[in-house]
Design an enzyme around this catalytic site. Structure first.
Site, PDB file in Angstrom:
ATOM      1  N   LYS A 193       0.853  -1.182   0.000  1.00  0.00           N
ATOM      2  CA  LYS A 193       0.000   0.000   0.000  1.00  0.00           C
ATOM      3  C   LYS A 193       0.884   1.226   0.000  1.00  0.00           C
ATOM      4  CE  LYS A 193      -3.697   2.254   2.565  1.00  0.00           C
ATOM      5  NZ  LYS A 193      -4.652   2.128   3.666  1.00  0.00           N
TER       6      LYS A 193
ATOM      7  N   ARG B 223     -10.785   9.713   2.104  1.00  0.00           N
ATOM      8  CA  ARG B 223     -10.626  10.377   3.407  1.00  0.00           C
ATOM      9  C   ARG B 223     -11.745  11.401   3.628  1.00  0.00           C
ATOM     10  NH1 ARG B 223      -3.986  10.875   3.291  1.00  0.00           N
ATOM     11  NH2 ARG B 223      -3.624   8.629   3.155  1.00  0.00           N
TER      12      ARG B 223
ATOM     13  N   LYS C 237       1.123   9.790   5.774  1.00  0.00           N
ATOM     14  CA  LYS C 237       1.292   8.416   6.264  1.00  0.00           C
ATOM     15  C   LYS C 237       2.581   7.781   5.748  1.00  0.00           C
ATOM     16  CE  LYS C 237      -3.703   7.761   6.874  1.00  0.00           C
ATOM     17  NZ  LYS C 237      -4.838   6.832   6.755  1.00  0.00           N
TER      18      LYS C 237
ATOM     19  N   GLU D 102       7.667  -6.760   1.024  1.00  0.00           N
ATOM     20  CA  GLU D 102       6.425  -6.657   1.801  1.00  0.00           C
ATOM     21  C   GLU D 102       5.537  -7.883   1.543  1.00  0.00           C
ATOM     22  OE1 GLU D 102       5.116  -4.823   4.042  1.00  0.00           O
ATOM     23  OE2 GLU D 102       6.065  -2.857   4.015  1.00  0.00           O
TER      24      GLU D 102
ATOM     25  N   LYS E 279      -2.256  -1.543  -3.873  1.00  0.00           N
ATOM     26  CA  LYS E 279      -3.111  -0.361  -3.800  1.00  0.00           C
ATOM     27  C   LYS E 279      -2.282   0.904  -3.808  1.00  0.00           C
ATOM     28  CE  LYS E 279      -6.203   1.619  -0.457  1.00  0.00           C
ATOM     29  NZ  LYS E 279      -6.662   1.556   0.885  1.00  0.00           N
TER      30      LYS E 279
ATOM     31  N   SER F 133     -10.320   5.494  -4.454  1.00  0.00           N
ATOM     32  CA  SER F 133     -11.275   6.588  -4.596  1.00  0.00           C
ATOM     33  C   SER F 133     -10.835   7.638  -5.614  1.00  0.00           C
ATOM     34  CB  SER F 133     -11.507   7.231  -3.231  1.00  0.00           C
ATOM     35  OG  SER F 133     -10.276   7.649  -2.666  1.00  0.00           O
TER      36      SER F 133
ATOM     37  N   TYR G  72     -15.378   1.143  -6.790  1.00  0.00           N
ATOM     38  CA  TYR G  72     -16.612   1.837  -6.416  1.00  0.00           C
ATOM     39  C   TYR G  72     -17.641   1.773  -7.541  1.00  0.00           C
ATOM     40  CZ  TYR G  72     -13.665   3.359  -2.621  1.00  0.00           C
ATOM     41  OH  TYR G  72     -12.827   3.340  -1.539  1.00  0.00           O
TER      42      TYR G  72
HETATM   43  C1  PBG Z   1      -7.482   3.246   5.676  1.00  0.00           C
HETATM   44  C2  PBG Z   1      -7.771   3.031   4.239  1.00  0.00           C
HETATM   45  C3  PBG Z   1      -7.575   3.975   3.217  1.00  0.00           C
HETATM   46  C4  PBG Z   1      -8.110   3.401   2.073  1.00  0.00           C
HETATM   47  C5  PBG Z   1      -8.580   2.141   2.406  1.00  0.00           C
HETATM   48  N1  PBG Z   1      -8.336   1.918   3.759  1.00  0.00           N
HETATM   49  C6  PBG Z   1      -7.071   5.364   3.247  1.00  0.00           C
HETATM   50  C7  PBG Z   1      -5.755   5.675   3.796  1.00  0.00           C
HETATM   51  O1  PBG Z   1      -4.894   4.810   3.971  1.00  0.00           O
HETATM   52  O2  PBG Z   1      -5.573   6.851   4.099  1.00  0.00           O
HETATM   53  C8  PBG Z   1      -8.169   4.111   0.747  1.00  0.00           C
HETATM   54  C9  PBG Z   1      -9.212   3.640  -0.189  1.00  0.00           C
HETATM   55  C10 PBG Z   1      -9.527   4.559  -1.296  1.00  0.00           C
HETATM   56  O3  PBG Z   1      -8.918   5.631  -1.485  1.00  0.00           O
HETATM   57  O4  PBG Z   1     -10.456   4.224  -2.028  1.00  0.00           O
HETATM   58  N2  PBG Z   1      -6.494   2.501   6.269  1.00  0.00           N
END
Ligand code: PBG
Length: 338
Positions: A206, A216, A230, A246, A261, A287, A326
């Protein structure tokens, strides 16, 4: 040299346009297909009535009430979508520095899992394991005295969160937090609590991505996070070798499935992880990817259906076993009646 060359590989005897000339022959040699069974539909749920409704940065995606979430699961089932992923929007007064609400067996996500399992028992339910829906500071973990995300204290909490969600009836726990060592610890905790059949879908790879912005907004963690980022736990977008490390660690720790992701900017990573590990790899069209396609389509720059179908097919070509999107409901309808 020329004589050794197979003449059938050269023009004009070979014309690659020949089999492209008709729909039927294009169909016969299509190498990859997008099926409704490939889709996982992420759904946002909210507790308070004022939080339900449209998400400005994600056209046609809403935060659902519990009743709407049950209806969505029924709709998914009717369309042939086999699994959904639940994301709770937690009201600010239920967030805290210690993310205590994550462990409440009656929290929103647990209540939603129970309600959907009762109404639609055959659908697979995937729950995120991470603390960001519950922390007042918006991070995925607990902070230490220096304000750093504390890996080991967070892992202990994630283990409890996973057990709470498994007890509510969730089929797959999906740690999305990027702490080190959490997959093995969660596997042990689940097994010790009698949940040896609960699967782990590890968000193994990720990236610290700008493409999570609309998510968010949807869950309300953007304002909590403020200007923080993050990058001390999510991966640097510059890195590919590290992705293999990983993934290998998470497989060794007992991950059933791996996630890469975001999706489209990381097709090389999906391909690499799918080829180098013996476990299925899933892709998350996040998203921001969804929003980019939808807003471009709304502006008349792209055709939504064809751009979406092409982007999802690309995940299959790269080697993904399933795709979080989505657009799952729209795509299921398009597949049913093209
Ligand atoms: C939270 C999480 C996130 C997403 C899925 N789980 C956001 C982040 O890590 O800030 C993102 C999913 C998306 O953008 O569709 N741990």
């Amino acid at each position: 040299m020329l004589a050794a060359m197979n003449s059938s590989t050269t023009f004009p005897r070979t014309r690659l346009r020949r089999p492209r000339m008709a729909g039927w022959s294009r169909a016969l040699v299509a190498e990859h297909h997008l099926l409704v069974e490939d889709l996982i539909w992420p759904i946002f749920v909210a507790q308070r009535r004022q939080d339900c409704g449209a998400i400005a940065t994600m056209p046609d995606v809403s935060r659902l009430s519990m009743a709407q979430a049950i209806a969505a699961a029924q709709e998914a089932q009717a369309l042939g979508i086999r699994a959904i992923a639940l994301f709770p929007c937690t009201p600010p007064d239920k967030k805290s520095a210690d993310a205590a609400q994550a462990l409440n067996p009656d929290n929103l996500v647990c209540q939603t899992v129970k309600a959907i399992k009762a109404a639609v028992p055959e659908i697979g339910i995937i729950c995120d394991v991470a603390l960001d829906p519950y922390t007042s500071h918006g991070h995925d973990g607990l902070l230490d005295a220096h304000g750093e995300v504390d890996n080991d204290a967070t892992v202990a909490m994630l283990c409890q969160q996973a057990v709470v969600q498994a007890r509510a009836g969730c089929d797959v726990v999906a740690p999305s937090d990027m702490m080190d060592g959490r997959v093995g610890a969660i596997r042990d905790a689940l097994d010790a609590a009698g949940f040896s059949h609960t699967m782990i879908l590890s968000y193994a790879v990720k990236y610290a991505s700008a493409f999570y912005g609309p998510f968010r907004d949807a869950v309300g963690s953007k304002s909590a996070l403020g200007k923080a980022d993050k990058r001390t736990y999510q991966m640097n977008p510059a890195n590919a070798r590290e992705a293999r490390q990983e993934a290998a660690m998470d497989v060794a720790e007992g991950a059933d499935w791996l996630m890469v992701k975001p999706g489209m900017p990381y097709l090389d990573i999906i391909r690499d992880i799918a080829q180098s590990n013996g476990v299925p790899v899933m892709a998350y069209q996040v998203s921001g990817e969804y929003a980019a396609i939808r807003f471009a389509a709304n502006a008349g720059a792209l055709d939504y259906q064809s751009a979406m179908m092409e982007s999802l097919l690309a995940f299959k070509r790269a080697g993904a076993s399933a795709i979080f999107t989505y657009a799952a409901r729209d795509v299921a309808r398009w597949i049913a009646s093209p």
